[in-house]
Enzyme design. Structure first.
Site, PDB file in Angstrom:
ATOM      1  N   SER A 165      -4.723  -4.284 -15.178  1.00  0.00           N
ATOM      2  CA  SER A 165      -5.938  -4.811 -14.557  1.00  0.00           C
ATOM      3  C   SER A 165      -6.958  -5.144 -15.648  1.00  0.00           C
ATOM      4  CB  SER A 165      -6.513  -3.740 -13.624  1.00  0.00           C
ATOM      5  OG  SER A 165      -7.795  -4.108 -13.175  1.00  0.00           O
ATOM      6  N   TYR A 178      -9.776   4.643 -11.730  1.00  0.00           N
ATOM      7  CA  TYR A 178      -8.899   3.457 -11.641  1.00  0.00           C
ATOM      8  C   TYR A 178      -8.853   2.741 -12.986  1.00  0.00           C
ATOM      9  CZ  TYR A 178      -6.998  -0.886  -9.580  1.00  0.00           C
ATOM     10  OH  TYR A 178      -6.225  -1.986  -9.267  1.00  0.00           O
TER      11      TYR A 178
HETATM   12  P1  NAD Z   1      -2.496  -3.508  -1.811  1.00  0.00           P
HETATM   13  O1  NAD Z   1      -3.272  -2.291  -1.468  1.00  0.00           O
HETATM   14  O2  NAD Z   1      -2.539  -4.688  -0.919  1.00  0.00           O
HETATM   15  O3  NAD Z   1      -0.957  -3.099  -2.007  1.00  0.00           O
HETATM   16  C1  NAD Z   1      -0.517  -1.879  -2.532  1.00  0.00           C
HETATM   17  C2  NAD Z   1       0.737  -1.463  -1.779  1.00  0.00           C
HETATM   18  O4  NAD Z   1       1.198  -0.243  -2.349  1.00  0.00           O
HETATM   19  C3  NAD Z   1       0.489  -1.204  -0.293  1.00  0.00           C
HETATM   20  O5  NAD Z   1       1.409  -1.928   0.509  1.00  0.00           O
HETATM   21  C4  NAD Z   1       0.703   0.290  -0.139  1.00  0.00           C
HETATM   22  O6  NAD Z   1       1.271   0.663   1.105  1.00  0.00           O
HETATM   23  C5  NAD Z   1       1.649   0.577  -1.288  1.00  0.00           C
HETATM   24  N1  NAD Z   1       1.596   1.983  -1.683  1.00  0.00           N
HETATM   25  C6  NAD Z   1       0.497   2.779  -1.774  1.00  0.00           C
HETATM   26  N2  NAD Z   1       0.864   4.016  -2.112  1.00  0.00           N
HETATM   27  C7  NAD Z   1       2.213   4.006  -2.253  1.00  0.00           C
HETATM   28  C8  NAD Z   1       3.166   4.992  -2.579  1.00  0.00           C
HETATM   29  N3  NAD Z   1       2.809   6.260  -2.853  1.00  0.00           N
HETATM   30  N4  NAD Z   1       4.472   4.642  -2.620  1.00  0.00           N
HETATM   31  C9  NAD Z   1       4.854   3.378  -2.346  1.00  0.00           C
HETATM   32  N5  NAD Z   1       3.997   2.400  -2.017  1.00  0.00           N
HETATM   33  C10 NAD Z   1       2.683   2.714  -1.974  1.00  0.00           C
HETATM   34  O7  NAD Z   1      -2.944  -3.888  -3.294  1.00  0.00           O
HETATM   35  P2  NAD Z   1      -2.842  -5.252  -4.102  1.00  0.00           P
HETATM   36  O8  NAD Z   1      -4.210  -5.803  -4.208  1.00  0.00           O
HETATM   37  O9  NAD Z   1      -1.754  -6.122  -3.581  1.00  0.00           O
HETATM   38  O10 NAD Z   1      -2.480  -4.705  -5.553  1.00  0.00           O
HETATM   39  C11 NAD Z   1      -1.148  -4.636  -6.051  1.00  0.00           C
HETATM   40  C12 NAD Z   1      -1.209  -4.129  -7.485  1.00  0.00           C
HETATM   41  O11 NAD Z   1      -2.039  -5.002  -8.269  1.00  0.00           O
HETATM   42  C13 NAD Z   1      -1.824  -2.742  -7.634  1.00  0.00           C
HETATM   43  O12 NAD Z   1      -1.193  -2.074  -8.695  1.00  0.00           O
HETATM   44  C14 NAD Z   1      -3.253  -3.035  -7.993  1.00  0.00           C
HETATM   45  O13 NAD Z   1      -3.838  -1.954  -8.657  1.00  0.00           O
HETATM   46  C15 NAD Z   1      -3.056  -4.240  -8.883  1.00  0.00           C
HETATM   47  N6  NAD Z   1      -4.235  -5.096  -9.051  1.00  0.00           N
HETATM   48  C16 NAD Z   1      -4.782  -5.786  -8.017  1.00  0.00           C
HETATM   49  C17 NAD Z   1      -5.860  -6.618  -8.238  1.00  0.00           C
HETATM   50  C18 NAD Z   1      -6.465  -7.409  -7.125  1.00  0.00           C
HETATM   51  O14 NAD Z   1      -7.451  -8.102  -7.375  1.00  0.00           O
HETATM   52  N7  NAD Z   1      -5.941  -7.362  -5.916  1.00  0.00           N
HETATM   53  C19 NAD Z   1      -6.402  -6.744  -9.510  1.00  0.00           C
HETATM   54  C20 NAD Z   1      -5.832  -6.028 -10.550  1.00  0.00           C
HETATM   55  C21 NAD Z   1      -4.742  -5.215 -10.310  1.00  0.00           C
END
Ligand code: NAD
Length: 282
Positions: A165, A178
Site C-alpha cells: 500500500s 495498517y
Molecule cells: P476488501 O475488504 O474488499 O477485501 C478483502 C477480502 O479479504 C474480503 O473479501 C474479506 O472477506 C477477506 N478476508 C478478510 N479476512 C480474511 C481472512 N482471515 N481469511 C481470508 N479472507 C479474509 O478489500 P480490498 O479493498 O479489495 O483490498 C484488497 C487488498 O488490497 C488488501 O490487502 C488491502 O489492504 C489492499 N489495498 C487496498 C487498497 C484500496 O484502495 N482498496 C489500497 C491499498 C491496498
C-alpha cells in the site's frame, strides 16, 4: 475496456488468490480468468467468493471458491489439498486478503491539547484491534505463502504477488497499525524474493494508491456521497488528481506474474498510484 488479460496465456496454470471475494481481488480474479488459468478463490466469506466463481464459470472460465481463513494454517492446508485435487498445485499465489480495522484507527490526524471529549487518540487505540490488523495483513500473507510456495518449488515460472500500500512508503495519518503492517508486507516481499531466489520462485508486490473500495469508502465519502476532507486531501496529493480504479491494477499485476515479461523482476514493490508516492506535496 479492452481485455488485456487475454494477451497472456496461463493455460492450465493454477492461480490462487486470497481475499478473492473482496473488491480488488474479485475484480482481478475475473480478469485473470481470461488467461485460461484455473482460479482458486480463497476467502473467509464463502458467499462472496462463490459469486466471483459463478461469474467466472458462466463467462467460460475456470474457477472455484474455497472458504479459507488465512490466519489458520490448518484451514489453508485443507484448502491446498482440495485445490490440488480440483485443478493441480499452485503456480501463482496472489496474497490479497488484508485490510484495516476501526479499533486501530485514531480519530485525529495530529495530537493537540484541546481535543473534544471522546475523541479516540493514539492513547485509546485498542491492542486487540492492532493485533488484528498486523495478523490479517502480515501473518495472513506469510501463512498462505508457507503452504502454497512449497508446491511451487521446482516449477517453471512460479511466483508470488503480495499487496502492499501507499502507507508502506510513508505512513498515512490515523492508521498506524495498517501502515506498519503494509510496510512489513513490502519488507517481507523483498525477504521472500531473496529467500526463494535459488529455487525459481519470484516474489513481488503491488502498492495500490487510492482506489475506492469497501475498505476505505467511509473514509473517503460522507453519507451524501460527497468527498470528505480526507478525500480532498488525497486528491490534492495525487498529481493525477483523481482516485484510481481497480482496473488500473491489472496491468501491473499481469506484468509481474507473467515470466515472459518479468522473469528478472524480483523483490520490487510497484506503486500504482497516480504519482502519489512520488510527490512531496510542494
Ligand atoms: P476488501 O475488504 O474488499 O477485501 C478483502 C477480502 O479479504 C474480503 O473479501 C474479506 O472477506 C477477506 N478476508 C478478510 N479476512 C480474511 C481472512 N482471515 N481469511 C481470508 N479472507 C479474509 O478489500 P480490498 O479493498 O479489495 O483490498 C484488497 C487488498 O488490497 C488488501 O490487502 C488491502 O489492504 C489492499 N489495498 C487496498 C487498497 C484500496 O484502495 N482498496 C489500497 C491499498 C491496498
Amino acid at each position: 475496456m479492452t481485455n488485456i488479460a487475454m494477451n497472456h496465456n496461463f493455460n492450465n496454470k493454477v492461480i490462487v488468490i486470497t481475499g478473492a471475494g473482496g473488491v480488488l481481488c474479485a475484480f482481478l480474479a475475473k480478469q485473470l480468468a481470461h488467461t485460461k488459468a484455473h482460479i482458486a478463490l480463497l476467502d473467509i466469506n464463502l458467499d462472496a467468493a462463490n459469486l466471483v466463481a459463478q461469474e467466472i464459470n458462466q463467462a467460460g472460465g475456470s474457477a472455484k471458491a474455497y472458504q479459507t481463513n488465512v490466519l489458520d494454517l490448518a484451514s489453508i492446508q485443507a484448502v491446498r489439498d482440495q485445490i490440488a485435487a480440483d485443478f493441480g498445485t499452485c503456480d501463482i499465489l496472489i496474497n490479497g486478503a488484508g485490510g484495516n480495522n476501526p479499533k486501530a484507527t485514531t480519530d485525529n490526524e495530529f495530537h493537540t491539547t484541546d481535543l473534544a471529549e471522546g475523541v479516540k487518540t493514539f492513547f485509546e487505540l485498542d491492542k486487540a484491534g492492532i493485533e488484528f490488523v498486523f495478523n490479517l495483513n502480515y501473518l495472513g500473507t506469510l501463512l498462505p505463502t508457507q503452504v502454497f510456495a512449497k508446491d511451487m518449488l521446482g516449477k517453471d515460472d512460479a511466483n508470488i504477488v503480495n499487496i502492499s500500500s501507499m502507507n508502506a512508503f510513508t505512513p498515512l495519518t490515523k492508521i498506524p497499525a495498517y501502515s506498519g503492517a503494509k510496510a512489513a508486507i513490502s519488507n517481507f516481499t523483498q525477504w521472500l524474493a531473496v529467500y526463494f531466489s535459488k529455487v525459481g520462485i519470484r516474489c513481488n508486490a503491488i502498492a495500490p494508491g487510492f482506489l475506492v473500495s469497501n475498505q476505505n469508502r467511509a473514509l473517503l465519502f460522507d453519507q451524501d456521497g460527497k468527498p470528505t476532507a480526507r478525500a480532498n486531501k488525497i486528491l490534492t496529493n495525487t498529481p493525477m488528481g483523481r482516485f484510481g480504479e481497480p482496473e488500473e491494477l491489472l496491468g501491473a499485476l499481469l506484468f509481474l506474474i507473467d515470466s515472459q515479461y518479468a522473469s528478472f523482476v524480483n523483490g520490487v514493490v510497484v506503486p500504482v498510484d497516480g504519482g502519489f508516492s512520488a510527490y512531496s506535496g510542494v
